[in-house]
Design a protein around this motif. Sequence first.
Motif, PDB file in Angstrom:
ATOM      1  N   LYS A 531      57.166 -28.575  63.580  1.00 17.57           N
ATOM      2  CA  LYS A 531      57.982 -27.761  62.685  1.00 17.57           C
ATOM      3  C   LYS A 531      57.159 -27.174  61.549  1.00 17.57           C
ATOM      4  O   LYS A 531      57.298 -25.990  61.199  1.00 17.57           O
ATOM      5  CB  LYS A 531      59.134 -28.599  62.135  1.00 17.57           C
ATOM      6  CG  LYS A 531      60.080 -27.823  61.224  1.00 17.57           C
ATOM      7  CD  LYS A 531      61.241 -28.701  60.776  1.00 17.57           C
ATOM      8  CE  LYS A 531      62.187 -27.929  59.858  1.00 17.57           C
ATOM      9  NZ  LYS A 531      63.347 -28.756  59.422  1.00 17.57           N
ATOM     10  N   GLN A 532      56.285 -28.006  60.997  1.00 15.78           N
ATOM     11  CA  GLN A 532      55.434 -27.521  59.901  1.00 15.78           C
ATOM     12  C   GLN A 532      54.527 -26.385  60.371  1.00 15.78           C
ATOM     13  O   GLN A 532      54.388 -25.359  59.688  1.00 15.78           O
ATOM     14  CB  GLN A 532      54.602 -28.678  59.343  1.00 15.78           C
ATOM     15  CG  GLN A 532      53.732 -28.289  58.160  1.00 15.78           C
ATOM     16  CD  GLN A 532      52.938 -29.468  57.637  1.00 15.78           C
ATOM     17  OE1 GLN A 532      52.613 -30.401  58.380  1.00 15.78           O
ATOM     18  NE2 GLN A 532      52.609 -29.453  56.356  1.00 15.78           N
ATOM     19  N   ASN A 533      53.921 -26.562  61.537  1.00 13.07           N
ATOM     20  CA  ASN A 533      53.037 -25.518  62.064  1.00 13.07           C
ATOM     21  C   ASN A 533      53.810 -24.233  62.363  1.00 13.07           C
ATOM     22  O   ASN A 533      53.343 -23.122  62.079  1.00 13.07           O
ATOM     23  CB  ASN A 533      52.342 -26.006  63.345  1.00 13.07           C
ATOM     24  CG  ASN A 533      51.358 -27.119  63.083  1.00 13.07           C
ATOM     25  OD1 ASN A 533      50.827 -27.243  61.968  1.00 13.07           O
ATOM     26  ND2 ASN A 533      51.100 -27.951  64.077  1.00 13.07           N
ATOM     27  N   ALA A 534      55.008 -24.394  62.927  1.00 11.05           N
ATOM     28  CA  ALA A 534      55.817 -23.213  63.254  1.00 11.05           C
ATOM     29  C   ALA A 534      56.286 -22.499  61.999  1.00 11.05           C
ATOM     30  O   ALA A 534      56.296 -21.252  61.943  1.00 11.05           O
ATOM     31  CB  ALA A 534      57.016 -23.631  64.110  1.00 11.05           C
ATOM     32  N   GLN A 535      56.682 -23.259  60.975  1.00 14.26           N
ATOM     33  CA  GLN A 535      57.149 -22.640  59.734  1.00 14.26           C
ATOM     34  C   GLN A 535      56.032 -21.889  59.020  1.00 14.26           C
ATOM     35  O   GLN A 535      56.274 -20.859  58.382  1.00 14.26           O
ATOM     36  CB  GLN A 535      57.752 -23.700  58.812  1.00 14.26           C
ATOM     37  CG  GLN A 535      59.121 -24.191  59.268  1.00 14.26           C
ATOM     38  CD  GLN A 535      59.674 -25.275  58.368  1.00 14.26           C
ATOM     39  OE1 GLN A 535      58.941 -26.146  57.890  1.00 14.26           O
ATOM     40  NE2 GLN A 535      60.977 -25.237  58.134  1.00 14.26           N
ATOM     41  N   GLN A 536      54.815 -22.413  59.118  1.00 13.12           N
ATOM     42  CA  GLN A 536      53.685 -21.724  58.486  1.00 13.12           C
ATOM     43  C   GLN A 536      53.440 -20.375  59.135  1.00 13.12           C
ATOM     44  O   GLN A 536      53.139 -19.380  58.455  1.00 13.12           O
ATOM     45  CB  GLN A 536      52.429 -22.593  58.567  1.00 13.12           C
ATOM     46  CG  GLN A 536      52.455 -23.801  57.641  1.00 13.12           C
ATOM     47  CD  GLN A 536      51.258 -24.707  57.833  1.00 13.12           C
ATOM     48  OE1 GLN A 536      50.461 -24.520  58.760  1.00 13.12           O
ATOM     49  NE2 GLN A 536      51.123 -25.702  56.968  1.00 13.12           N
ATOM     50  N   ARG A 537      53.576 -20.305  60.461  1.00 16.14           N
ATOM     51  CA  ARG A 537      53.330 -19.051  61.169  1.00 16.14           C
ATOM     52  C   ARG A 537      54.537 -18.124  61.191  1.00 16.14           C
ATOM     53  O   ARG A 537      54.393 -16.894  61.157  1.00 16.14           O
ATOM     54  CB  ARG A 537      52.888 -19.348  62.607  1.00 16.14           C
ATOM     55  CG  ARG A 537      51.468 -19.877  62.698  1.00 16.14           C
ATOM     56  CD  ARG A 537      51.065 -20.202  64.125  1.00 16.14           C
ATOM     57  NE  ARG A 537      51.166 -19.048  65.033  1.00 16.14           N
ATOM     58  CZ  ARG A 537      50.882 -19.116  66.335  1.00 16.14           C
ATOM     59  NH1 ARG A 537      50.479 -20.264  66.862  1.00 16.14           N
ATOM     60  NH2 ARG A 537      51.007 -18.050  67.104  1.00 16.14           N
ATOM     61  N   TYR A 538      55.746 -18.719  61.228  1.00 14.03           N
ATOM     62  CA  TYR A 538      56.954 -17.912  61.356  1.00 14.03           C
ATOM     63  C   TYR A 538      58.003 -18.419  60.355  1.00 14.03           C
ATOM     64  O   TYR A 538      58.966 -19.090  60.723  1.00 14.03           O
ATOM     65  CB  TYR A 538      57.501 -17.985  62.778  1.00 14.03           C
ATOM     66  CG  TYR A 538      56.461 -17.661  63.828  1.00 14.03           C
ATOM     67  CD1 TYR A 538      56.008 -16.349  64.004  1.00 14.03           C
ATOM     68  CD2 TYR A 538      55.888 -18.664  64.608  1.00 14.03           C
ATOM     69  CE1 TYR A 538      55.037 -16.046  64.947  1.00 14.03           C
ATOM     70  CE2 TYR A 538      54.909 -18.367  65.554  1.00 14.03           C
ATOM     71  CZ  TYR A 538      54.493 -17.060  65.711  1.00 14.03           C
ATOM     72  OH  TYR A 538      53.514 -16.764  66.639  1.00 14.03           O
ATOM     73  N   PRO A 539      57.828 -18.083  59.092  1.00 12.16           N
ATOM     74  CA  PRO A 539      58.708 -18.639  58.040  1.00 12.16           C
ATOM     75  C   PRO A 539      60.157 -18.167  58.128  1.00 12.16           C
ATOM     76  O   PRO A 539      61.034 -18.779  57.513  1.00 12.16           O
ATOM     77  CB  PRO A 539      58.048 -18.156  56.747  1.00 12.16           C
ATOM     78  CG  PRO A 539      57.224 -16.985  57.146  1.00 12.16           C
ATOM     79  CD  PRO A 539      56.757 -17.246  58.531  1.00 12.16           C
ATOM     80  N   ASP A 540      60.434 -17.094  58.858  1.00  9.53           N
ATOM     81  CA  ASP A 540      61.808 -16.601  58.936  1.00  9.53           C
ATOM     82  C   ASP A 540      62.615 -17.242  60.057  1.00  9.53           C
ATOM     83  O   ASP A 540      63.784 -16.904  60.265  1.00  9.53           O
ATOM     84  CB  ASP A 540      61.813 -15.080  59.104  1.00  9.53           C
ATOM     85  CG  ASP A 540      61.065 -14.629  60.354  1.00  9.53           C
ATOM     86  OD1 ASP A 540      60.247 -15.420  60.874  1.00  9.53           O
ATOM     87  OD2 ASP A 540      61.287 -13.495  60.803  1.00  9.53           O
ATOM     88  N   VAL A 541      62.017 -18.137  60.822  1.00  9.70           N
ATOM     89  CA  VAL A 541      62.755 -18.863  61.862  1.00  9.70           C
ATOM     90  C   VAL A 541      63.724 -19.837  61.191  1.00  9.70           C
ATOM     91  O   VAL A 541      63.378 -20.506  60.219  1.00  9.70           O
ATOM     92  CB  VAL A 541      61.796 -19.618  62.801  1.00  9.70           C
ATOM     93  CG1 VAL A 541      62.560 -20.583  63.692  1.00  9.70           C
ATOM     94  CG2 VAL A 541      61.007 -18.636  63.645  1.00  9.70           C
TER      95      VAL A 541
END
Length: 597
Positions: A531-541
Amino acid sequence: MLTGGIHVKAKPSYRADIEGLRALAVILVILYHYQVPGISGGFIGVDVFFVISGFVITQLLERAFQKDTFRFRDFYARRIRRLVPVFLLVSTATFLMISPFYIGDAYYIFAKSWLASLIGLSNLYYFNELSQYFAPETLSLSLLHTWSLAVEEQFYLLWPASLYLAYRFGKGRTAHWPFRITLVATFVLSVYMASALLITKHDHFPGYNALWPTLGTAMVIYAGLHQPATFTARLLSLPVMVFLGGISYSLYLWHWPPVALMHYQLIELTWLNRLLLIAGVVALSWFSFRFVENRYRHRDWSFTKSFLIFILAPLIVIWAIQSTIRIADDTSFRIPEERRELYKIIANNNPADLYKRCFKGKPVEFNQSDACLFGAKPADGQPNSMLIGDSHAIAQIGFIEQLLKGTDYSVLMVTRASTPFLPPAIAEKAQASDPTKVARNQALSDYLSQRPMTVFIGAWWSAYLKSEHYQRYFVDTIGWLKAHGHTVIVMEDVPELPSSSYAECLLKNMDDCSISAEDVKKSLANFYRFKQNAQQRYPDVQWINPRKVLCDATRCQTVLNGIPLYRDESHLNNVGGIEIGQEYLKRFGNPLTSSEK
């Protein structure tokens, strides 16, 4: 006689020390299964039994060969009368004992294992159907211990014929080389598989570790052949050891079913419970030894009569019971009325069954009809959203449906067991061993490539994300969806329970149905990293977390407002999903109509 190059005396004399060895073996197994501290490898008692059985049966066969009185039909008739009557008593009592408690798959699995145990195939049944020995789910399998009986019965099929051929045509002396080859081959196979048991969770067993208990037992038996008055032999010949050795077969059969029921009912193994179990099991074992084992083992019945009475007739009855449970298990005669509604919520509300048209259809031609549409009616006949993923995604449909109320989301649900969504380039790597999954994800990708929409994505995150590869795969999957213009909403998972028995907590009349929030947090470590990695790359998810309803700082609930939420250890039942959704809206508002991320 030469057996594997070792001369075995064939004196028919009684060996009190061997009875003591049987007692030691069964004591180790019982202490291990009753989780007595410090007995981490007590199951080696089973291997002690195997060595004793091999020695005793070989002696019996040797005497018969020397007197030219051996007959296969007589041998197997004696084995049937020796082993099966007590097994039928214990297994029937177990069936009656668990019937008011076991539900769903647990009850059916018992019936199948009962049948497999009677015909000596339970080891193969458990090997094929179930997970590893130390998995929590195996603790409630009432006939799990019969795997060792199946091994012994398979030994009875192979060893007498092999020994007979060696003795008949090699006179027991020139034909010992096949046994040496067999010994080496089976040892190598045991080391290679190491699949049935473990000494601890870190030491392989069987394998080379099986040498220590088996060689030790063999040395004690060998010493007793030549020096029967050794200190070890005297200890093993103490009256209490001889008594326990005499009833050891009954002890072994009786000791496991009651503790398996306790595991199923989530009853703690306290010292008082252990002592009560041991006392009860010893009493039952003496009774069955006195009135069942000794009643039938010495009867001069033919093989045909023994087989018909103890194998064929029970086989038909057990098969009928299994078929009835599989086809139409009527819980009304087993489950008390006050608990029947709870049972229906847990057992009859599997979303994968309720919406099987959206889950179990053809993998490529997935259902796009109104039957799999949820939420608002599509304005132009085309859904503006999709729910994609595996069984954990469909398990949350009740929760998601509550969030859809009052919104313009029209959601097409497209899910399939063990098939998380991955775009084609990733699926071809991650799912290469299963072309059906690759084809499924190709079809989904083709559909998703037609127009932008909102995509709800769910999966059994904790299982897949143990892999470093899947950590990258899922982040890249979100990237693929974003690149195709989709709005992405990730459905986080509910807490995973220690075992499926916790799903039936209310049926077990437990006072506290909660689990440790700290344990849940630890189990989600890989998901949090993803989740942390995904939020860093795609904060609007957007991330929607149903655990907010269930967990506080210390505990996570498996029951909400008197409603059982789960159907097994990790899937919600549909009623539970609806309850969580309604509670989520009350406490936090609707994330689909707010700016919550």
